[in-house]
Design a protein around this motif. Structure first.
Motif, PDB file in Angstrom:
ATOM      1  N   THR A  58       2.922   4.860   6.222  1.00 23.77           N
ATOM      2  CA  THR A  58       2.513   3.880   5.493  1.00 23.77           C
ATOM      3  C   THR A  58       2.095   4.243   4.250  1.00 23.77           C
ATOM      4  O   THR A  58       2.068   2.947   3.605  1.00 23.77           O
ATOM      5  N   SER A  62       4.028   1.312   0.329  1.00 25.93           N
ATOM      6  CA  SER A  62       2.583   1.186   0.272  1.00 25.93           C
ATOM      7  C   SER A  62       3.038   1.672  -1.225  1.00 25.93           C
ATOM      8  O   SER A  62       3.582   0.600  -1.986  1.00 25.93           O
ATOM      9  N   PHE A  66       3.976  -0.892  -4.173  1.00 24.53           N
ATOM     10  CA  PHE A  66       3.312  -0.930  -5.399  1.00 24.53           C
ATOM     11  C   PHE A  66       4.054  -1.004  -5.860  1.00 24.53           C
ATOM     12  O   PHE A  66       3.706  -1.857  -7.688  1.00 24.53           O
TER      13      PHE A  66
END
Length: 142
Positions: A58, A62, A66
């Motif tokens: 995760t 992410s 980002f």
């Protein structure tokens, strides 16, 4: 306090041993891109290692999203993702195709040394995974 060692049941956990010998490194996990444990230090329970592996996937996804949001670059290659807390640092690095290496350190760990050793171990893992399996010679020679 004794240094945690990798579980003998995990075939690629040998990658973790040099990391776990570094001052300040408390735990380490090798995880698949879909969040499964491939190897973990003995200091983690199986349930904790599974949570870390899932969160590693995760966090990595992410961090990629980002970076993409900031740069409009699709599928940027990540070098490392670092999470700092009052308890220490979680560092995640890619470790080959669909694999990540994660460690957790104390707040006073030398992050440069840890990050360097993580890259050394990733390279060693890559070489080991690329090596062909040994074939047993079944022919008898006289």
């Amino acid at each position: 306090m004794s240094t945690p060692s990798p579980s003998a049941t995990d075939e690629i956990s040998w990658v973790l041993t040099p990391l776990l010998e570094l001052p300040g490194v408390l735990h380490a996990v090798i995880a698949t891109g879909d969040g499964l444990v491939e190897g973990a230090s003995d200091g983690l329970s199986r349930a904790s290692a599974e949570r870390v592996a899932a969160m590693t996937a995760t966090v990595h996804a992410s961090a990629r999203a980002f970076t993409t949001a900031f740069t409009d670059t699709e599928q940027p290659k990540l070098a490392q993702t670092v999470v700092e807390s009052e308890l220490g640092f979680a560092i995640v690095v890619p470790a080959g195709e669909n694999t990540s290496l994660a460690v957790f350190t104390t707040p006073d760990a030398q992050l440069g040394n840890v990050a360097y050793q993580m890259q050394v171990q990733v390279a060693a893992l890559g070489r080991a995974m690329a090596s062909p399996a040994r074939q047993q010679d079944t022919t008898l020679r006289s």
